[in-house]
Design a protein around this motif. Structure first.
Motif, PDB file in Angstrom:
ATOM      1  N   GLN A 117      26.371  15.454  75.029  1.00 47.44           N
ATOM      2  CA  GLN A 117      26.351  16.286  76.230  1.00 47.44           C
ATOM      3  C   GLN A 117      25.038  17.049  76.379  1.00 47.44           C
ATOM      4  O   GLN A 117      24.585  17.325  77.493  1.00 47.44           O
ATOM      5  N   GLN A 118      24.420  17.364  75.259  1.00 42.12           N
ATOM      6  CA  GLN A 118      23.189  18.151  75.281  1.00 42.12           C
ATOM      7  C   GLN A 118      21.980  17.336  75.701  1.00 42.12           C
ATOM      8  O   GLN A 118      20.925  17.901  76.023  1.00 42.12           O
ATOM      9  N   ASP A 119      22.113  16.008  75.692  1.00 36.34           N
ATOM     10  CA  ASP A 119      21.009  15.126  76.080  1.00 36.34           C
ATOM     11  C   ASP A 119      21.021  14.940  77.597  1.00 36.34           C
ATOM     12  O   ASP A 119      21.984  14.416  78.157  1.00 36.34           O
ATOM     13  N   PRO A 120      19.958  15.357  78.294  1.00 36.39           N
ATOM     14  CA  PRO A 120      19.943  15.239  79.761  1.00 36.39           C
ATOM     15  C   PRO A 120      19.977  13.797  80.260  1.00 36.39           C
ATOM     16  O   PRO A 120      20.240  13.558  81.438  1.00 36.39           O
ATOM     17  N   ASP A 121      19.738  12.844  79.373  1.00 33.10           N
ATOM     18  CA  ASP A 121      19.781  11.433  79.774  1.00 33.10           C
ATOM     19  C   ASP A 121      21.192  10.850  79.704  1.00 33.10           C
ATOM     20  O   ASP A 121      21.395   9.670  79.980  1.00 33.10           O
ATOM     21  N   ASN A 122      22.160  11.673  79.313  1.00 35.99           N
ATOM     22  CA  ASN A 122      23.545  11.208  79.203  1.00 35.99           C
ATOM     23  C   ASN A 122      24.420  11.830  80.279  1.00 35.99           C
ATOM     24  O   ASN A 122      24.311  13.019  80.564  1.00 35.99           O
ATOM     25  N   ASN A 123      25.280  11.010  80.864  1.00 36.67           N
ATOM     26  CA  ASN A 123      26.276  11.471  81.828  1.00 36.67           C
ATOM     27  C   ASN A 123      27.646  11.122  81.267  1.00 36.67           C
ATOM     28  O   ASN A 123      28.032   9.951  81.215  1.00 36.67           O
ATOM     29  N   LEU A 124      28.378  12.147  80.793  1.00 40.98           N
ATOM     30  CA  LEU A 124      29.649  11.916  80.095  1.00 40.98           C
ATOM     31  C   LEU A 124      30.852  12.045  81.020  1.00 40.98           C
ATOM     32  O   LEU A 124      30.966  13.013  81.778  1.00 40.98           O
ATOM     33  N   PHE A 125      31.751  11.064  80.928  1.00 39.43           N
ATOM     34  CA  PHE A 125      33.077  11.141  81.530  1.00 39.43           C
ATOM     35  C   PHE A 125      34.071  11.189  80.378  1.00 39.43           C
ATOM     36  O   PHE A 125      34.126  10.265  79.552  1.00 39.43           O
ATOM     37  N   ILE A 126      34.842  12.270  80.299  1.00 35.28           N
ATOM     38  CA  ILE A 126      35.769  12.467  79.182  1.00 35.28           C
ATOM     39  C   ILE A 126      37.185  12.507  79.741  1.00 35.28           C
ATOM     40  O   ILE A 126      37.544  13.407  80.507  1.00 35.28           O
ATOM     41  N   MET A 127      37.974  11.530  79.352  1.00 37.54           N
ATOM     42  CA  MET A 127      39.266  11.280  79.980  1.00 37.54           C
ATOM     43  C   MET A 127      40.422  11.700  79.082  1.00 37.54           C
ATOM     44  O   MET A 127      40.457  11.371  77.893  1.00 37.54           O
ATOM     45  N   ILE A 128      41.360  12.434  79.655  1.00 33.55           N
ATOM     46  CA  ILE A 128      42.638  12.687  78.992  1.00 33.55           C
ATOM     47  C   ILE A 128      43.563  11.551  79.409  1.00 33.55           C
ATOM     48  O   ILE A 128      44.021  11.491  80.557  1.00 33.55           O
ATOM     49  N   ALA A 129      43.793  10.623  78.476  1.00 32.31           N
ATOM     50  CA  ALA A 129      44.400   9.327  78.806  1.00 32.31           C
ATOM     51  C   ALA A 129      45.923   9.407  78.806  1.00 32.31           C
ATOM     52  O   ALA A 129      46.610   8.820  77.959  1.00 32.31           O
ATOM     53  N   ASP A 130      46.475  10.107  79.805  1.00 32.38           N
ATOM     54  CA  ASP A 130      47.928  10.281  79.845  1.00 32.38           C
ATOM     55  C   ASP A 130      48.661   8.992  80.218  1.00 32.38           C
ATOM     56  O   ASP A 130      49.764   8.729  79.720  1.00 32.38           O
ATOM     57  N   MET A 131      48.078   8.163  81.085  1.00 34.65           N
ATOM     58  CA  MET A 131      48.727   6.888  81.422  1.00 34.65           C
ATOM     59  C   MET A 131      48.829   5.991  80.194  1.00 34.65           C
ATOM     60  O   MET A 131      49.854   5.344  79.961  1.00 34.65           O
ATOM     61  N   GLN A 132      47.783   5.966  79.396  1.00 33.87           N
ATOM     62  CA  GLN A 132      47.809   5.162  78.175  1.00 33.87           C
ATOM     63  C   GLN A 132      48.842   5.713  77.196  1.00 33.87           C
ATOM     64  O   GLN A 132      49.554   4.956  76.537  1.00 33.87           O
ATOM     65  N   ALA A 133      48.939   7.043  77.121  1.00 41.85           N
ATOM     66  CA  ALA A 133      49.931   7.660  76.229  1.00 41.85           C
ATOM     67  C   ALA A 133      51.352   7.324  76.655  1.00 41.85           C
ATOM     68  O   ALA A 133      52.255   7.212  75.810  1.00 41.85           O
ATOM     69  N   LEU A 134      51.566   7.150  77.954  1.00 40.10           N
ATOM     70  CA  LEU A 134      52.909   6.836  78.452  1.00 40.10           C
ATOM     71  C   LEU A 134      53.339   5.407  78.142  1.00 40.10           C
ATOM     72  O   LEU A 134      54.524   5.090  78.238  1.00 40.10           O
ATOM     73  N   THR A 135      52.405   4.541  77.758  1.00 43.70           N
ATOM     74  CA  THR A 135      52.777   3.155  77.470  1.00 43.70           C
ATOM     75  C   THR A 135      53.753   3.057  76.304  1.00 43.70           C
ATOM     76  O   THR A 135      54.513   2.093  76.207  1.00 43.70           O
ATOM     77  N   ASP A 136      53.724   4.046  75.393  1.00 38.83           N
ATOM     78  CA  ASP A 136      54.710   4.039  74.307  1.00 38.83           C
ATOM     79  C   ASP A 136      55.470   5.362  74.235  1.00 38.83           C
ATOM     80  O   ASP A 136      56.129   5.650  73.230  1.00 38.83           O
ATOM     81  N   ASN A 137      55.393   6.149  75.327  1.00 37.78           N
ATOM     82  CA  ASN A 137      56.153   7.399  75.401  1.00 37.78           C
ATOM     83  C   ASN A 137      56.830   7.569  76.761  1.00 37.78           C
ATOM     84  O   ASN A 137      57.105   8.690  77.192  1.00 37.78           O
ATOM     85  N   ALA A 138      57.119   6.447  77.413  1.00 37.87           N
ATOM     86  CA  ALA A 138      57.657   6.508  78.777  1.00 37.87           C
ATOM     87  C   ALA A 138      58.994   7.248  78.848  1.00 37.87           C
ATOM     88  O   ALA A 138      59.304   7.878  79.869  1.00 37.87           O
ATOM     89  N   LYS A 139      59.773   7.193  77.773  1.00 37.96           N
ATOM     90  CA  LYS A 139      61.075   7.857  77.782  1.00 37.96           C
ATOM     91  C   LYS A 139      60.992   9.288  77.266  1.00 37.96           C
ATOM     92  O   LYS A 139      62.010   9.971  77.141  1.00 37.96           O
ATOM     93  N   ASN A 140      59.796   9.722  76.964  1.00 37.29           N
ATOM     94  CA  ASN A 140      59.562  11.099  76.543  1.00 37.29           C
ATOM     95  C   ASN A 140      58.293  11.622  77.216  1.00 37.29           C
ATOM     96  O   ASN A 140      57.321  11.987  76.545  1.00 37.29           O
ATOM     97  N   PRO A 141      58.285  11.641  78.567  1.00 38.93           N
ATOM     98  CA  PRO A 141      57.054  12.006  79.275  1.00 38.93           C
ATOM     99  C   PRO A 141      56.601  13.433  79.034  1.00 38.93           C
ATOM    100  O   PRO A 141      55.410  13.748  79.149  1.00 38.93           O
ATOM    101  N   GLU A 142      57.559  14.313  78.679  1.00 40.38           N
ATOM    102  CA  GLU A 142      57.188  15.710  78.454  1.00 40.38           C
ATOM    103  C   GLU A 142      56.232  15.847  77.274  1.00 40.38           C
ATOM    104  O   GLU A 142      55.371  16.723  77.258  1.00 40.38           O
ATOM    105  N   LYS A 143      56.370  14.957  76.304  1.00 39.58           N
ATOM    106  CA  LYS A 143      55.457  14.967  75.162  1.00 39.58           C
ATOM    107  C   LYS A 143      54.027  14.763  75.625  1.00 39.58           C
ATOM    108  O   LYS A 143      53.087  15.349  75.063  1.00 39.58           O
ATOM    109  N   VAL A 144      53.857  13.953  76.646  1.00 36.48           N
ATOM    110  CA  VAL A 144      52.524  13.669  77.172  1.00 36.48           C
ATOM    111  C   VAL A 144      52.052  14.788  78.095  1.00 36.48           C
ATOM    112  O   VAL A 144      50.968  15.352  77.911  1.00 36.48           O
ATOM    113  N   SER A 145      52.872  15.122  79.094  1.00 40.57           N
ATOM    114  CA  SER A 145      52.442  16.105  80.095  1.00 40.57           C
ATOM    115  C   SER A 145      52.175  17.478  79.485  1.00 40.57           C
ATOM    116  O   SER A 145      51.236  18.177  79.881  1.00 40.57           O
TER     117      SER A 145
END
Length: 336
Positions: A31-59
Motif C-alpha cells: 500500500q505504501q508503494d505509489p505504483d501499487n493500486n490495491l483492491f482488498i476484498m472481504i470474500a463473503d460470497m466465497q465464504a458462503l459456498t461452505d456456510n450457506a446454512k449458517n450465513p450469520e457466521k459470515v455476515s
C-alpha cells in the motif's frame, strides 16, 4: 503503469497471526508503494459456498475482518476495501467463465480436491464450492489485477484463472489481463499453530487472534507446544519444532538475544516459562498497539460499514467497466 493487486480474506472469523505473517503486513507494505493500486476484498460470497446454512457466521464477521484490516494499517484512502457480494458484476462474469471451463478440469484442481477432502463433503459437495476457482477468476479479472499475492497452496487456483483468461482472450479478443502470482519467500508466509500442528487455522482452534486481549494472548503463549522431553529446567531442550522459538524467529527483533536463548535452552538450565514470558513481551510490543487501534475503531461500527459501502461502490464501478468490455467482446451488449 501501476500494478493492480487483488487480495482478500473469507469472513468466517477474526484474523489471526497466521494471516498477519502470510499476507496482512505485506499488504501494508504494498500500500505504501505509489505504483501499487490495491483492491482488498472481504470474500463473503466465497465464504458462503461452505456456510450457506449458517450465513450469520459470515455476515457477522464482515465487520470483524474490516476492523482487523484497519487496525494493522490498511488505509481506505490508499486501498479499496470492499465486500464481494456487493459487486453483482462478479457473479455475472462467473456465469460467462463457467462456459469456458470443463467439469473435469475443475475436478482435477488440486486445491479443490484437497479442500473437499478436508471438509469431508464426499458426494455432497455444494456446487458453489466446487466451482469457486471460477469465481476467483472473476474477482481477479474484474479489476484487471496483474498481481495476486497467494500462498503456494493456492497456486493451482491462480493457474486456473490464467487458463480462463487465455481461453477468453483467444475466443473473444484481448480483453482480460492475465495475472501473475506473488508468492512468499521460501520458509515465509505460513505460521504454525500454537499446538505445533500444521498451520494456524480458525477451524483447528490453534490461533492467536489480532483481537485477543493481553490476558488471552498470554494464556495462549503459556499453553504453547515446546519440547515434551524438556521436563526439568536443567534438561537439555530441543529448539527445532518448539513453537516458542519458531514464533521468536518470526516476531523477535533482537536476533542476538534469541540466538543466546536457543544455545542456553539446548544445553539445559533454561525453563519453558522463562522463554514463554519473553515471547509474550515480544508479541505485546508488536500487537498491543494493533489491539488498541482495533478497540478504538470498534467504538463506531457504523463508520466502518459506511467505509465498506463507499469502497464497494468504487470497486463496483471498476468491475462494471470490465463487464461492459466483456459483453461487448462476446457480442451480447444488445442495448448498448
Amino acid at each position: 503503469m501501476k500494478n493492480i493487486i487483488l487480495t482478500g480474506d473469507r469472513p468466517t472469523g477474526q484474523l489471526h497471526l497466521g494471516h498477519y505473517v502470510g499476507s496482512l503486513r505485506n499488504r501494508v507494505l504494498m500500500q505504501q508503494d505509489p505504483d501499487n493500486n490495491l483492491f482488498i476484498m472481504i470474500a463473503d460470497m466465497q465464504a458462503l459456498t461452505d456456510n450457506a446454512k449458517n450465513p450469520e457466521k459470515v455476515s457477522s464477521n464482515v465487520l470483524q475482518v474490516a476492523l482487523d484490516y484497519l487496525a494493522i494499517g490498511l488505509d481506505p484512502k490508499r486501498s479499496t476495501l470492499f465486500i464481494q457480494s456487493q459487486i453483482p458484476e462478479l457473479a455475472e462474469l462467473t456465469m460467462y467463465y463457467l462456459n469456458l471451463v470443463s467439469v473435469g478440469r475443475v475436478r482435477r484442481n488440486p486445491t479443490v480436491k484437497s479442500e473437499i477432502q478436508q471438509k469431508n463433503f464426499g458426494e455432497s459437495v455444494p456446487a458453489g464450492f466446487f466451482i469457486y476457482p471460477v469465481s476467483q477468476a472473476s474477482d481477479i479479472t474484474a479489476f484487471k489485477a496483474n498481481l495476486v499475492p497467494v500462498g503456494e497452496d493456492q497456486k493451482p487456483m491462480l493457474e486456473q484463472t490464467q487458463e480462463i483468461v487465455q481461453s477468453f482472450n483467444h475466443t473473444y479478443g484481448e480483453i482480460l489481463v492475465e495475472p501473475k502470482g506473488v508468492f512468499p519467500e521460501k520458509g515465509q508466509g505460513r505460521l504454525p499453530g500454537i499446538d505445533g500442528n500444521g498451520k494456524m487455522s480458525k477451524s483447528l482452534g490453534n490461533g492467536i487472534y489480532l483481537a485477543d486481549s493481553a490476558d488471552i494472548l498470554a494464556k495462549k503463549v503459556m499453553s504453547m507446544y515446546t519440547d515434551p522431553n524438556h521436563i526439568h529446567v536443567e534438561d537439555p531442550g530441543q529448539v527445532e519444532g518448539n513453537m516458542v522459538f519458531t514464533y521468536l524467529d518470526v516476531f523477535g527483533t533482537d536476533k542476538e538475544k534469541i540466538a543466546e536463548l536457543k544455545e542456553h535452552y539446548r544445553r539445559g538450565g533454561l525453563g519453558d516459562v522463562k522463554i514463554k514470558r519473553y515471547l509474550i513481551d515480544v508479541l505485546e510490543a508488536e500487537f498491543g498497539p494493533i489491539r488498541a487501534r482495533r478497540e478504538e475503531y470498534a467504538k463506531d461500527p457504523n463508520a466502518i460499514m459506511q467505509m465498506l459501502k463507499e469502497g464497494s461502490e468504487q470497486a463496483r464501478a471498476v468491475a462494471a467497466e470490465t463487464l461492459a468490455e466483456v459483453k461487448q467482446a462476446m457480442g451480447i451488449n444488445y442495448f448498448a
